[in-house]
Motif scaffolding. Structure first.
Motif, PDB file in Angstrom:
ATOM      1  N   GLU A  44      19.288 -44.249  31.327  1.00 34.85           N
ATOM      2  CA  GLU A  44      19.990 -43.965  30.078  1.00 34.85           C
ATOM      3  C   GLU A  44      20.244 -45.291  29.374  1.00 34.85           C
ATOM      4  N   PRO A  77      15.394 -41.924  36.300  1.00 32.34           N
ATOM      5  CA  PRO A  77      15.693 -41.884  34.867  1.00 32.34           C
ATOM      6  C   PRO A  77      16.689 -42.969  34.465  1.00 32.34           C
ATOM      7  N   ALA A  81      21.010 -50.546  31.128  1.00 33.64           N
ATOM      8  CA  ALA A  81      20.709 -49.127  31.316  1.00 33.64           C
ATOM      9  C   ALA A  81      21.650 -48.555  32.364  1.00 33.64           C
ATOM     10  N   ARG A  82      21.802 -47.231  32.329  1.00 34.39           N
ATOM     11  CA  ARG A  82      22.642 -46.539  33.305  1.00 34.39           C
ATOM     12  C   ARG A  82      21.768 -45.656  34.186  1.00 34.39           C
ATOM     13  N   THR A 120      25.769 -48.893  35.939  1.00 37.49           N
ATOM     14  CA  THR A 120      25.172 -49.597  34.799  1.00 37.49           C
ATOM     15  C   THR A 120      24.555 -50.905  35.283  1.00 37.49           C
ATOM     16  N   HIS A 152       9.836 -44.926  33.977  1.00 38.18           N
ATOM     17  CA  HIS A 152      10.981 -45.129  33.087  1.00 38.18           C
ATOM     18  C   HIS A 152      11.111 -46.625  32.800  1.00 38.18           C
TER      19      HIS A 152
END
Length: 262
Positions: free
Chosen positions: A77, A75, A95-96, A102, A56
Motif C-alpha cells: 500500500e 501487496p 509502503a505499508r 510501514t 508488487h
C-alpha cells in the motif's frame, strides 16, 4: 507471519539487473528495498522481477541519479513519500505491508569529500537532510515501522576499519554520527543489525578503489535496518551478504537482511 526484508544500494538497477535477480533467486527476500537505482520510473525493469514473483513494486526514480524502490512478493500500500528539503530528489519511498508494518526506504546523500559545509555544499546538504528528517520524525512519531537504506554513515567505532583514521573522513565524522543518533532518538528507532550482532567489526560497503577489496577489508557499515521500539523485539535474523560484493561487476555495497515475525 514471518517476512524477510533486504536492503541494497545497487548502484544502477539496469546495469545490475542480473545481480538483483540472483539475490532474489538465492536469498528469496519477501521485500527488497533498493537505493541508487539511477533510472526514471518508466525505465525500471518491473517485468523482469514480476516474472520471478516480485510483482508488487513502488518506485521513485530519476535519470542517472538517486532513485529508490521497494519490490515485494506481498501487496504494498503506497505511503506518501518525503521530499526532503523540497529539492525533488528521489531519496525516499515508503509502503505499508499487509501486516500493517510501514517500510521507509532512504538514500541519504553521501556528502562529497571534504567535511566542511562552508567549502563543500554537498556536506552541507547531507547535514541539512539529516536535520530535516530528525524534525520530521520528531513531529510525526513513527509506530510499527521499519527504516532501511543506504544512510551513508557508519555510526560506531566497529562500523569502520579504523576509527581513528576515519574521524575526519565523511561518513564517520563526529558531527554525522551525532546527527544520526539524534535521528534515531527522534523516531524511537532501534538499530536492528546491531541488536542482533552487538559486537565486532561489521561492514556493508567496500570502495571500488581497493585493488583487492576483500584482502584489504577497509569497509564501513553504511547500510542499515532500523525498527521502531514497538517493533524491534519482533525483528531478528540479521545478516550482511558480504559475498555479493564479490559477484561479477558488483555494487560497492552488500545487501543487508533481517526478518520480522508478527
Amino acid at each position: 507471519m514471518s517476512i524477510k526484508i533486504a536492503t541494497w544500494n545497487i548502484n544502477s538497477v539496469r546495469l545490475r539487473q542480473g545481480l538483483v535477480q540472483r539475490l532474489l533467486s538465492e536469498q528469496a527476500p519477501d521485500v527488497l528495498c533498493l537505493q541508487e537505482c539511477k533510472c526514471p520510473e518508466d525505465k525500471f525493469p518491473y517485468e523482469a522481477f514480476a516474472e520471478m514473483g516480485w510483482s508488487h513494486a513502488i518506485v521513485r526514480g530519476e535519470k542517472g541519479y538517486n532513485g529508490v524502490a521497494i519490490l515485494s512478493r506481498l501487496p504494498l500500500e503506497p505511503v506518501p513519500h518525503r521530499d526532503v528539503l523540497d529539492r525533488g530528489d528521489t531519496r525516499h519511498v515508503a509502503a505499508r505491508l499487509p501486516n500493517g508494518v510501514t517500510i521507509h526506504n532512504f538514500y541519504i546523500p553521501a556528502g562529497g569529500d571534504i567535511p566542511d559545509r562552508e567549502t563543500n555544499p554537498k556536506f552541507g546538504h547531507k547535514l541539512d537532510f539529516l536535520s530535516d528528517l530528525t524534525g520530521w520524525f520528531a513531529a510525526h512519531k513513527p509506530r510499527k515501522s521499519i527504516l532501511v537504506g543506504d544512510l551513508n554513515i557508519a555510526p560506531r567505532e566497529d562500523d569502520v576499519w579504523s576509527h581513528k583514521q576515519l574521524l575526519k573522513i565523511i561518513s564517520h565524522t563526529p558531527v554525522e554520527t551525532s546527527m544520526l543518533a539524534d535521528l534515531m532518538a527522534a523516531g524511537d528507532w532501534v538499530d536492528v543489525t546491531r541488536q542482533d550482532i552487538p559486537e565486532g567489526k561489521l561492514y556493508s560497503w567496500w570502495s571500488y578503489r581497493a585493488r583487492d577489496w576483500d584482502a584489504a577489508d577497509k569497509g564501513r557499515r553504511l547500510d542499515h535496518v532500523w525498527a521502531t521500539a514497538d517493533l524491534a523485539p519482533a525483528m531478528g535474523g540479521s545478516e550482511i551478504l558480504r559475498g555479493a560484493r564479490g559477484w561479477e561487476q558488483p555494487s560497492d555495497h552488500a545487501p543487508v537482511m533481517a526478518r520480522i515475525d508478527l
